[in-house]
Design a protein around this motif. Structure first.
Motif, PDB file in Angstrom:
ATOM      1  N   GLY A   1       7.823   0.213 -13.562  1.00 24.24           N
ATOM      2  CA  GLY A   1       6.820   1.147 -12.658  1.00 24.24           C
ATOM      3  C   GLY A   1       5.276   1.166 -12.234  1.00 24.24           C
ATOM      4  O   GLY A   1       4.689   1.549 -11.834  1.00 24.24           O
TER       5      GLY A   1
ATOM      6  N   PHE B   1       1.793  -1.579 -10.847  1.00 24.54           N
ATOM      7  CA  PHE B   1       1.660  -2.149 -10.056  1.00 24.54           C
ATOM      8  C   PHE B   1       1.079  -3.674 -10.965  1.00 24.54           C
ATOM      9  O   PHE B   1      -0.453  -3.204 -11.280  1.00 24.54           O
ATOM     10  CB  PHE B   1       1.013  -1.138  -9.375  1.00 24.54           C
ATOM     11  CG  PHE B   1       0.026  -1.686  -8.452  1.00 24.54           C
ATOM     12  CD1 PHE B   1       1.341  -1.604  -7.233  1.00 24.54           C
ATOM     13  CD2 PHE B   1      -0.576  -2.781  -7.866  1.00 24.54           C
ATOM     14  CE1 PHE B   1       0.334  -2.014  -6.265  1.00 24.54           C
ATOM     15  CE2 PHE B   1      -1.349  -2.899  -6.951  1.00 24.54           C
ATOM     16  CZ  PHE B   1      -0.230  -3.018  -5.548  1.00 24.54           C
TER      17      PHE B   1
ATOM     18  N   HIS C   1       1.798  -1.216   7.490  1.00 26.07           N
ATOM     19  CA  HIS C   1       2.222  -0.860   6.296  1.00 26.07           C
ATOM     20  C   HIS C   1       1.011   0.218   5.734  1.00 26.07           C
ATOM     21  O   HIS C   1      -0.840  -0.318   5.684  1.00 26.07           O
ATOM     22  CB  HIS C   1       1.639  -1.860   5.278  1.00 26.07           C
ATOM     23  CG  HIS C   1       2.886  -1.373   4.069  1.00 26.07           C
ATOM     24  ND1 HIS C   1       2.340  -0.863   3.145  1.00 26.07           N
ATOM     25  CD2 HIS C   1       4.262  -1.646   3.468  1.00 26.07           C
ATOM     26  CE1 HIS C   1       3.008  -0.840   2.131  1.00 26.07           C
ATOM     27  NE2 HIS C   1       4.203  -0.696   2.094  1.00 26.07           N
TER      28      HIS C   1
ATOM     29  N   TYR D   1       8.565  -6.416  -4.228  1.00 29.35           N
ATOM     30  CA  TYR D   1       9.098  -5.134  -3.935  1.00 29.35           C
ATOM     31  C   TYR D   1      10.432  -4.762  -4.792  1.00 29.35           C
ATOM     32  O   TYR D   1      11.213  -5.219  -5.488  1.00 29.35           O
ATOM     33  CB  TYR D   1       9.790  -4.716  -2.611  1.00 29.35           C
ATOM     34  CG  TYR D   1       8.559  -4.826  -1.273  1.00 29.35           C
ATOM     35  CD1 TYR D   1       7.932  -3.450  -0.728  1.00 29.35           C
ATOM     36  CD2 TYR D   1       8.805  -5.821  -1.140  1.00 29.35           C
ATOM     37  CE1 TYR D   1       7.708  -4.034   0.314  1.00 29.35           C
ATOM     38  CE2 TYR D   1       7.362  -6.545   0.027  1.00 29.35           C
ATOM     39  CZ  TYR D   1       7.287  -4.914   0.788  1.00 29.35           C
ATOM     40  OH  TYR D   1       5.939  -4.648   1.673  1.00 29.35           O
ATOM     41  N   ASP D   2       9.930  -3.866  -5.868  1.00 28.73           N
ATOM     42  CA  ASP D   2      11.215  -2.863  -6.591  1.00 28.73           C
ATOM     43  C   ASP D   2      12.009  -2.923  -5.436  1.00 28.73           C
ATOM     44  O   ASP D   2      12.342  -2.341  -3.980  1.00 28.73           O
ATOM     45  CB  ASP D   2      11.050  -2.095  -7.590  1.00 28.73           C
ATOM     46  CG  ASP D   2      10.642  -0.843  -6.904  1.00 28.73           C
ATOM     47  OD1 ASP D   2      10.814  -0.170  -6.176  1.00 28.73           O
ATOM     48  OD2 ASP D   2       9.946   0.033  -7.696  1.00 28.73           O
TER      49      ASP D   2
ATOM     50  N   ASP E   1      11.744  -0.027  -2.824  1.00 29.13           N
ATOM     51  CA  ASP E   1      11.253  -0.745  -1.719  1.00 29.13           C
ATOM     52  C   ASP E   1       9.281  -0.624  -1.919  1.00 29.13           C
ATOM     53  O   ASP E   1       8.652  -0.256  -1.008  1.00 29.13           O
ATOM     54  CB  ASP E   1      11.314  -0.132  -0.040  1.00 29.13           C
ATOM     55  CG  ASP E   1      10.914  -1.403   0.899  1.00 29.13           C
ATOM     56  OD1 ASP E   1      11.131  -2.047   0.641  1.00 29.13           O
ATOM     57  OD2 ASP E   1      10.392  -0.567   2.009  1.00 29.13           O
ATOM     58  N   ARG E   2       8.967  -0.219  -3.528  1.00 28.88           N
ATOM     59  CA  ARG E   2       7.641   0.409  -4.195  1.00 28.88           C
ATOM     60  C   ARG E   2       7.321  -1.302  -4.287  1.00 28.88           C
ATOM     61  O   ARG E   2       7.948  -2.156  -4.605  1.00 28.88           O
ATOM     62  CB  ARG E   2       7.745   0.806  -5.029  1.00 28.88           C
ATOM     63  CG  ARG E   2       6.512   0.924  -5.783  1.00 28.88           C
ATOM     64  CD  ARG E   2       6.246   1.740  -6.802  1.00 28.88           C
ATOM     65  NE  ARG E   2       7.002   0.572  -7.958  1.00 28.88           N
ATOM     66  CZ  ARG E   2       6.644   0.260  -8.719  1.00 28.88           C
ATOM     67  NH1 ARG E   2       5.052  -0.175  -9.042  1.00 28.88           N
ATOM     68  NH2 ARG E   2       7.105  -0.886  -9.385  1.00 28.88           N
TER      69      ARG E   2
ATOM     70  N   MET F   1       5.536  -3.671  -6.350  1.00 31.57           N
ATOM     71  CA  MET F   1       4.697  -3.637  -7.526  1.00 31.57           C
ATOM     72  C   MET F   1       4.361  -5.076  -7.650  1.00 31.57           C
ATOM     73  O   MET F   1       3.156  -4.571  -8.962  1.00 31.57           O
ATOM     74  CB  MET F   1       6.288  -3.965  -8.576  1.00 31.57           C
ATOM     75  CG  MET F   1       7.030  -4.549  -8.215  1.00 31.57           C
ATOM     76  SD  MET F   1       9.020  -4.738  -9.743  1.00 31.57           S
ATOM     77  CE  MET F   1       9.572  -5.870  -8.678  1.00 31.57           C
TER      78      MET F   1
ATOM     79  N   TYR G   1      -2.362   3.136  -3.633  1.00 30.64           N
ATOM     80  CA  TYR G   1      -1.636   2.529  -3.224  1.00 30.64           C
ATOM     81  C   TYR G   1      -0.807   3.127  -4.841  1.00 30.64           C
ATOM     82  O   TYR G   1       0.241   3.368  -4.839  1.00 30.64           O
ATOM     83  CB  TYR G   1      -1.362   2.312  -2.916  1.00 30.64           C
ATOM     84  CG  TYR G   1       0.142   1.645  -2.401  1.00 30.64           C
ATOM     85  CD1 TYR G   1       1.006   1.863  -1.714  1.00 30.64           C
ATOM     86  CD2 TYR G   1       1.094   0.487  -3.632  1.00 30.64           C
ATOM     87  CE1 TYR G   1       2.125   1.712  -1.639  1.00 30.64           C
ATOM     88  CE2 TYR G   1       2.346   0.093  -3.321  1.00 30.64           C
ATOM     89  CZ  TYR G   1       3.397   0.947  -2.609  1.00 30.64           C
ATOM     90  OH  TYR G   1       4.658   0.464  -2.280  1.00 30.64           O
TER      91      TYR G   1
ATOM     92  N   THR H   1      -0.124   5.767  -6.346  1.00 28.49           N
ATOM     93  CA  THR H   1       0.439   7.109  -6.024  1.00 28.49           C
ATOM     94  C   THR H   1       1.667   7.226  -5.435  1.00 28.49           C
ATOM     95  O   THR H   1       2.604   7.282  -4.864  1.00 28.49           O
ATOM     96  CB  THR H   1      -0.180   7.340  -4.477  1.00 28.49           C
ATOM     97  OG1 THR H   1       0.482   6.785  -3.704  1.00 28.49           O
ATOM     98  CG2 THR H   1      -1.694   8.311  -4.618  1.00 28.49           C
ATOM     99  N   HIS H   2       2.393   5.915  -6.249  1.00 29.08           N
ATOM    100  CA  HIS H   2       4.187   5.376  -5.880  1.00 29.08           C
ATOM    101  C   HIS H   2       4.175   5.157  -7.440  1.00 29.08           C
ATOM    102  O   HIS H   2       4.553   3.787  -7.320  1.00 29.08           O
ATOM    103  CB  HIS H   2       3.827   4.334  -4.770  1.00 29.08           C
ATOM    104  CG  HIS H   2       3.548   4.490  -3.290  1.00 29.08           C
ATOM    105  ND1 HIS H   2       2.438   4.808  -3.060  1.00 29.08           N
ATOM    106  CD2 HIS H   2       4.345   4.897  -2.389  1.00 29.08           C
ATOM    107  CE1 HIS H   2       2.527   5.195  -1.579  1.00 29.08           C
ATOM    108  NE2 HIS H   2       3.473   4.942  -1.054  1.00 29.08           N
TER     109      HIS H   2
END
Length: 284
Positions: free
Chosen positions: A145, A147, A182, A232-233, A236-237, A239, A280, A283-284
């Protein structure tokens, strides 16, 4: 609900802040120091809620052992430290509803505290080489999780070095260009283009009104186009967010050294992009 703001409104807000500060220097000298420092270099401090010390955003810069370039002030992880981190934390506190720690910190990827922070920042990765321990730690951090934002490197050879190192971290994932559509380009500040920020000494104005926004490199590759790539993970986040052919950190650090640079690059590009990235990430 996330409110979208324009760079013009941001300029008005920052101008008001600067006037209210009555000329307080917002950390623009820019000399990095070895080891921990409590010197705020003129950046205003603010109080935090002592009852909820972990309920706030902390800017975390990553220290790595390999020597990362031969730029201004020695390059590597120290570049723009610590004025960039202080200024950005201040502006994030002033311009968003986030509760922000006034004291940014420096950690190694192998530090046990890494997982306490959802956002980390690596600068000048053009010649960094991760140790195996750093590879494993970064992979675990991102897949759980976290970033990572990567900033301030220019040209094909520096990107190829970073791509190689990230392939060691994520053998089955490849960085992809992030389209301007995006949400990371629009979630707070509605950006109309991918921002390119040069170091203050590379910024230039032409007699015809043109603005030079890119830096030249030793390998002679084309750096006129900024690239924002992501890993992306599985959900589709984003990271890992890679800011290539741009130097957002200098837009934060050097905001008070030149009024034109501040208005053209700090206000219009560096802070809006940085705030969007952190928004971003949180919040993700």
């Amino acid at each position: 609900m996330i409110v979208r703001l324009s760079p013009r409104n941001m300029l008005l807000g920052l101008t008001t802040v600067i006037v209210l500060c009555s000329g307080v220097a917002m950390a623009q000298r820019g000399w990095w120091r070895d080891g921990p420092s409590t010197d705020r270099n003129g950046v205003p401090d603010w109080e935090i809620d002592e009852e909820f010390p972990s309920d706030m955003f902390t800017f975390v810069r990553i220290k790595y052992d390999s020597y990362g370039g031969r730029g201004r002030r020695g390059g590597s992880w120290r570049t723009d430290h610590r004025d960039s981190d202080l200024n950005f934390s201040l502006r994030l506190q002033q311009l968003t509803t986030l509760k922000v720690n006034p004291e940014p910190i420096v950690l190694e990827l192998t530090d046990e505290e890494l997982f306490d922070y959802p956002f980390i920042y690596i600068i000048e990765p053009g010649s960094l080489v991760f140790s195996e321990a750093e590879v494993n730690a970064l992979r675990r951090y991102c897949l759980n999780g976290g970033f990572l934002m990567v900033d301030d490197f220019w040209g094909d050879s520096q990107y190829e070095n970073l791509r190689w190192e990230l392939q060691r971290v994520f053998p089955d994932r490849t960085p992809k260009e992030v389209p301007l559509s995006h949400e990371i380009f629009h979630n707070v500040y509605d950006l109309k283009e991918k921002p390119q920020v040069p170091a203050i000494n590379s910024a230039r104005r032409g007699y015809n009104g043109s603005i030079g926004t890119f830096e030249r490199t030793r390998d002679g590759s084309d750096t006129s186009t900024p690239h924002y790539r992501a890993i992306y993970d599985d959900a589709d986040r984003i990271m890992v967010f890679i800011c290539h052919n741009t130097d957002l950190g200098d837009g934060w650090e050097r905001e008070g050294e030149d009024q034109w640079y501040f208005e053209e690059f700090s206000v219009k590009k560096a802070y809006p992009m940085g705030i969007n990235i952190v928004t971003y990430a949180m919040t993700h």
